[in-house]
Design a protein around this motif. Structure first.
Motif, PDB file in Angstrom:
ATOM      1  N   ARG A   4       0.888  -0.728  -0.143  1.00 32.36           N
ATOM      2  CA  ARG A   4      -0.183   0.468   0.236  1.00 32.36           C
ATOM      3  C   ARG A   4       1.054   1.361  -0.133  1.00 32.36           C
ATOM      4  N   GLU A   5       1.877   0.879   1.050  1.00 28.95           N
ATOM      5  CA  GLU A   5       2.799   2.801   0.841  1.00 28.95           C
ATOM      6  C   GLU A   5       3.425   2.464   0.011  1.00 28.95           C
ATOM      7  N   GLU A   6       4.021   1.947  -0.891  1.00 33.83           N
ATOM      8  CA  GLU A   6       4.744   1.465  -2.535  1.00 33.83           C
ATOM      9  C   GLU A   6       3.991   2.021  -3.282  1.00 33.83           C
ATOM     10  N   ALA A   7       2.664   1.579  -3.236  1.00 33.02           N
ATOM     11  CA  ALA A   7       1.557   2.642  -4.332  1.00 33.02           C
ATOM     12  C   ALA A   7       1.641   4.047  -4.488  1.00 33.02           C
ATOM     13  N   LYS A   8       1.403   4.058  -2.882  1.00 33.75           N
ATOM     14  CA  LYS A   8       1.562   5.654  -2.806  1.00 33.75           C
ATOM     15  C   LYS A   8       2.938   6.165  -2.851  1.00 33.75           C
ATOM     16  N   PHE A   9       4.318   6.232  -3.237  1.00 31.33           N
ATOM     17  CA  PHE A   9       4.889   6.712  -3.662  1.00 31.33           C
ATOM     18  C   PHE A   9       5.253   7.103  -4.727  1.00 31.33           C
ATOM     19  N   ASP A  10       5.726   8.089  -4.808  1.00 31.00           N
ATOM     20  CA  ASP A  10       5.887   8.315  -6.102  1.00 31.00           C
ATOM     21  C   ASP A  10       6.964   8.060  -6.758  1.00 31.00           C
ATOM     22  N   ARG A  11       6.849   7.314  -6.921  1.00 25.63           N
ATOM     23  CA  ARG A  11       8.861   7.240  -8.046  1.00 25.63           C
ATOM     24  C   ARG A  11       9.143   7.759  -9.518  1.00 25.63           C
ATOM     25  N   GLU A  12       8.687   7.978 -10.110  1.00 30.93           N
ATOM     26  CA  GLU A  12       8.702   8.672 -11.010  1.00 30.93           C
ATOM     27  C   GLU A  12       8.951  10.443 -11.353  1.00 30.93           C
ATOM     28  N   LEU A  13       8.681  11.149 -10.386  1.00 29.60           N
ATOM     29  CA  LEU A  13       8.326  12.605  -9.635  1.00 29.60           C
ATOM     30  C   LEU A  13       8.372  13.472 -11.717  1.00 29.60           C
ATOM     31  N   ALA A  14       7.002  13.009 -12.247  1.00 34.25           N
ATOM     32  CA  ALA A  14       7.128  13.596 -13.707  1.00 34.25           C
ATOM     33  C   ALA A  14       6.457  14.834 -13.465  1.00 34.25           C
ATOM     34  N   ASP A  15       6.168  15.833 -12.657  1.00 36.98           N
ATOM     35  CA  ASP A  15       5.926  17.011 -12.330  1.00 36.98           C
ATOM     36  C   ASP A  15       6.999  17.906 -12.102  1.00 36.98           C
ATOM     37  N   LEU A  16       8.230  16.981 -11.972  1.00 38.03           N
ATOM     38  CA  LEU A  16       9.222  18.169 -11.691  1.00 38.03           C
ATOM     39  C   LEU A  16      10.773  17.685 -12.638  1.00 38.03           C
ATOM     40  N   SER A  17      11.139  18.947 -13.276  1.00 35.89           N
ATOM     41  CA  SER A  17      11.732  19.339 -14.438  1.00 35.89           C
ATOM     42  C   SER A  17      12.824  17.603 -14.317  1.00 35.89           C
ATOM     43  N   ALA A  18      13.296  17.567 -15.503  1.00 37.57           N
ATOM     44  CA  ALA A  18      14.300  16.373 -15.212  1.00 37.57           C
ATOM     45  C   ALA A  18      15.476  16.861 -14.536  1.00 37.57           C
ATOM     46  N   SER A  19      16.044  17.854 -14.330  1.00 33.95           N
ATOM     47  CA  SER A  19      17.098  17.866 -13.681  1.00 33.95           C
ATOM     48  C   SER A  19      17.080  17.596 -12.204  1.00 33.95           C
ATOM     49  N   ALA A  20      16.107  18.430 -12.106  1.00 35.73           N
ATOM     50  CA  ALA A  20      15.358  18.235 -11.002  1.00 35.73           C
ATOM     51  C   ALA A  20      14.741  16.658 -10.907  1.00 35.73           C
ATOM     52  N   ARG A  21      14.550  16.302 -11.492  1.00 35.08           N
ATOM     53  CA  ARG A  21      13.980  14.695 -10.933  1.00 35.08           C
ATOM     54  C   ARG A  21      15.448  13.635 -10.797  1.00 35.08           C
ATOM     55  N   TRP A  22      16.857  13.745 -11.493  1.00 33.08           N
ATOM     56  CA  TRP A  22      17.956  12.957 -11.178  1.00 33.08           C
ATOM     57  C   TRP A  22      18.169  12.983  -9.857  1.00 33.08           C
ATOM     58  N   ARG A  23      18.499  14.579  -9.572  1.00 29.72           N
ATOM     59  CA  ARG A  23      18.972  15.132  -8.578  1.00 29.72           C
ATOM     60  C   ARG A  23      17.733  13.928  -7.349  1.00 29.72           C
ATOM     61  N   GLU A  24      17.017  14.190  -7.830  1.00 31.91           N
ATOM     62  CA  GLU A  24      16.329  13.665  -6.280  1.00 31.91           C
ATOM     63  C   GLU A  24      16.897  12.208  -5.773  1.00 31.91           C
ATOM     64  N   TRP A  25      16.166  11.748  -6.977  1.00 32.10           N
ATOM     65  CA  TRP A  25      16.427  10.100  -7.605  1.00 32.10           C
ATOM     66  C   TRP A  25      17.642   9.836  -6.688  1.00 32.10           C
ATOM     67  N   MET A  26      18.908  10.495  -6.887  1.00 30.85           N
ATOM     68  CA  MET A  26      20.566  10.499  -6.520  1.00 30.85           C
ATOM     69  C   MET A  26      20.042  10.670  -4.821  1.00 30.85           C
ATOM     70  N   ARG A  27      19.213  11.844  -4.603  1.00 30.11           N
ATOM     71  CA  ARG A  27      19.288  12.145  -3.143  1.00 30.11           C
ATOM     72  C   ARG A  27      18.658  10.616  -1.971  1.00 30.11           C
ATOM     73  N   ARG A  28      17.013  10.370  -3.066  1.00 26.42           N
ATOM     74  CA  ARG A  28      16.369   9.679  -2.535  1.00 26.42           C
ATOM     75  C   ARG A  28      18.526   8.159  -2.293  1.00 26.42           C
ATOM     76  N   ILE A  29      18.920   7.795  -3.661  1.00 26.52           N
ATOM     77  CA  ILE A  29      19.759   6.792  -2.764  1.00 26.52           C
ATOM     78  C   ILE A  29      21.180   6.804  -2.189  1.00 26.52           C
ATOM     79  N   GLU A  30      21.185   8.381  -2.101  1.00 25.16           N
ATOM     80  CA  GLU A  30      21.774   8.279  -1.406  1.00 25.16           C
ATOM     81  C   GLU A  30      21.233   7.882   0.355  1.00 25.16           C
ATOM     82  N   ALA A  31      20.146   8.546   0.592  1.00 21.19           N
ATOM     83  CA  ALA A  31      19.338   8.338   1.491  1.00 21.19           C
ATOM     84  C   ALA A  31      19.107   6.934   2.327  1.00 21.19           C
ATOM     85  N   VAL A  32      19.131   6.194   1.534  1.00 19.76           N
ATOM     86  CA  VAL A  32      18.744   4.536   1.282  1.00 19.76           C
ATOM     87  C   VAL A  32      20.439   4.160   1.545  1.00 19.76           C
ATOM     88  N   LEU A  33      21.521   4.391   1.181  1.00 21.33           N
ATOM     89  CA  LEU A  33      22.830   3.669   1.672  1.00 21.33           C
ATOM     90  C   LEU A  33      22.970   4.096   2.941  1.00 21.33           C
TER      91      LEU A  33
END
Length: 202
Positions: A4-33
């Motif tokens: 249920r949580e995974e279904a709500k989790f926005d992986r795609e971040l389509a509302d962000l610009s391409a560069s902001a989306r990439w930076r957010e994905w990097m930060r997510r990976i950093e947070a998980v690590l």
């Protein structure tokens, strides 16, 4: 993360610009690590970024982004983790309470661990051949308790004993990406094992 949580989790971040989306994905990976005590596999990291995003390229960009910081991204086995750069080890030891994180292994423990690393998969009989004596279950237990070794495959014969192999924790503990990073046997003179150990696949 539940379904249920995974279904709500926005992986795609389509509302962000391409560069902001990439930076957010990097930060997510950093947070998980950062939050993980053990290496995180590619498939797990892929769950926090958009479909089609390359985890490998995100990791490469994160590594560049962390240049000049006191920690770095390190590949360990099939996963990645954040690790303090070696240059900062003396500062950490001088101040931080890391006493509980020490291995607290004897010379004999380290010698047996090195033998397992260089000869894996290896049975208790194989260790006995190397050291000329039976290796105690207590010693094997100490290494297994610290998750430095695990159970390997049995030989394909009836009643064959289990073997021992090193783990991802072993690689992470000794700052290695894979077993190819093991030192040359000549560097193990101090442990009294030089000439007995061979690099895997040698």
């Amino acid at each position: 993360m539940g379904q249920r949580e995974e279904a709500k989790f926005d992986r795609e971040l389509a509302d962000l610009s391409a560069s902001a989306r990439w930076r957010e994905w990097m930060r997510r990976i950093e947070a998980v690590l950062f939050a993980s005590a053990s290496p995180v596999a590619r498939d797990d990291l892929a769950r926090v970024v958009g479909q089609g995003a390359s985890v490998d390229v995100l990791i490469e960009d994160l590594a560049v982004d962390l240049e000049g910081r006191p920690y770095e991204v390190a590949q360990v086995g099939a996963g990645w983790m954040l690790r303090t750069r070696a240059a900062y080890a003396p500062a950490i030891r001088a101040v931080a309470d890391v006493g509980g994180k020490g291995l607290n292994l004897s010379e004999q423990d380290m010698a047996v661990l090195a033998a397992i690393a260089f000869h894996q998969p290896i049975s208790r009989d194989g260790l006995k051949e190397i050291f000329g004596k039976e290796i105690s279950r207590d010693l094997i237990g100490r290494l297994a308790e610290r998750d430095l070794i695990g159970t390997g495959p049995r030989e394909p014969r009836r009643g064959a004993p289990y073997t021992f192999v090193t783990t991802e924790t072993f690689l992470a503990t000794f700052g290695m990406q894979s077993l190819r990073d093991l030192p040359d046997p000549e560097q193990l003179d101090d442990a009294g094992l030089a000439g007995q150990l061979e690099r895997p696949g040698a």
